[in-house]
Design an enzyme around this catalytic site. Structure first.
Site, PDB file in Angstrom:
ATOM      1  N   HIS A   9      -3.283   8.909   4.382  1.00 61.08           N
ATOM      2  CA  HIS A   9      -3.986   9.437   3.204  1.00 61.08           C
ATOM      3  C   HIS A   9      -4.062  10.949   3.396  1.00 61.08           C
ATOM      4  O   HIS A   9      -4.617  11.409   4.401  1.00 61.08           O
ATOM      5  CB  HIS A   9      -5.397   8.854   3.103  1.00 61.08           C
ATOM      6  CG  HIS A   9      -5.416   7.356   3.034  1.00 61.08           C
ATOM      7  ND1 HIS A   9      -5.590   6.670   1.850  1.00 61.08           N
ATOM      8  CD2 HIS A   9      -5.270   6.407   3.998  1.00 61.08           C
ATOM      9  CE1 HIS A   9      -5.561   5.363   2.092  1.00 61.08           C
ATOM     10  NE2 HIS A   9      -5.370   5.175   3.390  1.00 61.08           N
ATOM     11  N   HIS A  42      -3.976  -1.917   0.095  1.00 66.86           N
ATOM     12  CA  HIS A  42      -4.717  -2.217   1.315  1.00 66.86           C
ATOM     13  C   HIS A  42      -5.266  -3.634   1.175  1.00 66.86           C
ATOM     14  O   HIS A  42      -5.867  -3.970   0.145  1.00 66.86           O
ATOM     15  CB  HIS A  42      -5.903  -1.273   1.480  1.00 66.86           C
ATOM     16  CG  HIS A  42      -5.564   0.115   1.931  1.00 66.86           C
ATOM     17  ND1 HIS A  42      -4.652   0.906   1.307  1.00 66.86           N
ATOM     18  CD2 HIS A  42      -6.052   0.855   2.974  1.00 66.86           C
ATOM     19  CE1 HIS A  42      -4.578   2.081   1.939  1.00 66.86           C
ATOM     20  NE2 HIS A  42      -5.430   2.071   2.949  1.00 66.86           N
ATOM     21  N   ASP A  86      -3.054   6.419   9.074  1.00 65.15           N
ATOM     22  CA  ASP A  86      -4.171   6.206   8.139  1.00 65.15           C
ATOM     23  C   ASP A  86      -4.892   7.528   7.811  1.00 65.15           C
ATOM     24  O   ASP A  86      -4.492   8.206   6.866  1.00 65.15           O
ATOM     25  CB  ASP A  86      -5.133   5.146   8.680  1.00 65.15           C
ATOM     26  CG  ASP A  86      -5.898   4.423   7.576  1.00 65.15           C
ATOM     27  OD1 ASP A  86      -5.630   4.678   6.390  1.00 65.15           O
ATOM     28  OD2 ASP A  86      -6.765   3.586   7.899  1.00 65.15           O
ATOM     29  N   ASP A  87      -5.928   7.865   8.568  1.00 63.08           N
ATOM     30  CA  ASP A  87      -6.711   9.095   8.328  1.00 63.08           C
ATOM     31  C   ASP A  87      -6.828   9.844   9.649  1.00 63.08           C
ATOM     32  O   ASP A  87      -7.884   9.851  10.289  1.00 63.08           O
ATOM     33  CB  ASP A  87      -8.097   8.733   7.790  1.00 63.08           C
ATOM     34  CG  ASP A  87      -8.006   7.921   6.515  1.00 63.08           C
ATOM     35  OD1 ASP A  87      -7.701   8.505   5.464  1.00 63.08           O
ATOM     36  OD2 ASP A  87      -8.198   6.685   6.589  1.00 63.08           O
ATOM     37  N   GLU A 121      -7.842  -5.553   5.869  1.00 65.88           N
ATOM     38  CA  GLU A 121      -8.374  -4.595   6.857  1.00 65.88           C
ATOM     39  C   GLU A 121      -9.742  -5.133   7.281  1.00 65.88           C
ATOM     40  O   GLU A 121      -9.942  -5.515   8.421  1.00 65.88           O
ATOM     41  CB  GLU A 121      -8.480  -3.202   6.218  1.00 65.88           C
ATOM     42  CG  GLU A 121      -9.029  -2.125   7.158  1.00 65.88           C
ATOM     43  CD  GLU A 121      -9.178  -0.753   6.470  1.00 65.88           C
ATOM     44  OE1 GLU A 121      -9.193  -0.701   5.213  1.00 65.88           O
ATOM     45  OE2 GLU A 121      -9.305   0.260   7.201  1.00 65.88           O
ATOM     46  N   HIS A 177       1.737   5.071   5.965  1.00 65.30           N
ATOM     47  CA  HIS A 177       0.321   4.838   5.653  1.00 65.30           C
ATOM     48  C   HIS A 177      -0.487   6.009   6.195  1.00 65.30           C
ATOM     49  O   HIS A 177      -1.016   5.973   7.306  1.00 65.30           O
ATOM     50  CB  HIS A 177      -0.130   3.497   6.263  1.00 65.30           C
ATOM     51  CG  HIS A 177      -1.520   3.102   5.900  1.00 65.30           C
ATOM     52  ND1 HIS A 177      -1.982   1.800   5.993  1.00 65.30           N
ATOM     53  CD2 HIS A 177      -2.577   3.820   5.443  1.00 65.30           C
ATOM     54  CE1 HIS A 177      -3.241   1.735   5.618  1.00 65.30           C
ATOM     55  NE2 HIS A 177      -3.634   2.962   5.283  1.00 65.30           N
TER      56      HIS A 177
END
Ligand code: ADE
Ligand code: ZN
Length: 325
Positions: A19, A196, A277-278, A199, A17
């Site tokens: 991006h 997703h 994630d980011d 969340e 996961h």
């Protein structure tokens, strides 16, 4: 346990996961803005970093989409993904299933070929270095299902370059069921399905992702723990959850890592994994997520090792570990 960093560094991991656009570090954003003549609403690299103060998912997404304006050429996408994969390799990541958001580029007038050729070249070169990399195309859930269909159709010439589709962007108000037909079409193409859910959105969104979209993994899934019947279902089917502790902290999904649900997920027999994630926006790559969540939750070596093993069990097509999903 004291030596978290060394122990976590020693664990081979799969990152499921991340991006690629969320790995755009402020320095690269600044340099690409100069190279491409894009004006940013920031006066310095430090000012970019200081703007990363979010109170919810939408706050972050506004900056995330603004930041990606600097990505335009095939070279930009290659450099972004190349840096992302090399950074993961330094954290002892052996397999990466990497999200990308092509709609966010196409709607700015960037040709899909620039996105696909740049990302695919970086993935190919990573494989030559011995790390296995796959790409997952995400639909933006704040856009319509018709837009998602158009995206899927446009991506078909590049079908060999990605293994699956996902669903990301603003969760609240955009339930998975909005994308039922396009996910069915993606399944017919032989694509793997993830979304997703849970969340910020309620447990019903996780149910819909499973039962309406038919996804094989849930990205995040935190709020699934509010529904004991859903927890039983996730446990029974060993549905992987790709959890992202530092993201959850930065986006105020949790108030404190000491109450992060990943420990409860393990305690309840769920197939939880830890991911970043980011990372450029949330203050840490995968090892930082393992270490900071590990310390805050007092995770044992065995629990950290289980999280790393789970990441390979949850992988779709890890060439280096023999997983075949
Ligand atoms: N796009 C990039 N990061 C995301 C996240 N954490 N949730 C939803 N969409 C995203
Ligand atoms: Zn995400």
């Amino acid at each position: 346990m004291t030596d978290y960093s060394d122990f976590v560094q020693g664990l081979p991991k799969a990152e499921l996961h991340i991006h690629v656009e969320g790995s755009l570090e402020p320095e690269m954003m600044w340099n690409l803005a100069q190279r491409n003549g894009v004006s940013l609403p920031f006066r310095s690299v430090n000012a970019i970093r200081q703007a990363y103060d979010f109170t919810c998912l939408q706050d972050f997404l506004d900056l995330y989409y603004a930041g990606m304006q600097v990505l335009n050429t095939q070279r930009d996408f290659f450099e972004l993904a190349d840096a992302c994969f090399r950074r993961a390799e330094r954290d002892n990541v052996r397999h990466i299933e990497c999200f990308f958001d092509p709609q966010a580029h196409i709607e700015r007038g960037v040709p899909l070929a620039h996105v696909m050729d740049g990302l695919s070249r970086a993935a190919r070169e990573a494989r030559q270095r011995g790390v296995s990399v796959s790409l997952i195309l995400c639909f933006l859930r704040h856009l319509s299902e018709r837009d998602a269909f158009r995206m899927l159709e446009n991506a078909m010439p590049y079908r060999a370059e990605f293994i699956g589709v996902g669903l990301d962007s603003s969760e609240l108000g955009h339930p998975p069921s909005k994308f039922e037909r396009v996910f069915a079409a993606a399944r017919d193409e032989g694509l793997r399905l993830v979304a997703h859910a849970g969340e910020e959105g309620p447990p019903s969104y996780v149910w819909e992702a499973l039962d309406v979209l038919g996804v094989e993994r849930i990205d995040h899934g935190n709020r699934a723990l509010e529904d004991p019947v859903l927890v039983s279902r996730l446990r029974r089917d060993q549905v992987p959850l790709t959890v992202c502790p530092l993201s959850n902290l930065k986006l105020a999904v949790v108030d404190d890592l000491a109450v992060h649900p990943v420990k409860r997920m393990l305690d309840q027999g769920l197939l939880a994994t830890v991911n970043s994630d980011d990372p450029a926006y949330f203050g840490g790559y995968i090892n930082a997520n393992f270490v900071q969540a590990g310390k805050a939750l007092d995770l044992t070596r065995a629990e950290l090792a289980t999280l790393a093993e789970n990441s390979f069990a949850a992988a779709f097509d890890c060439a280096t570990c023999g997983a075949s999903g």
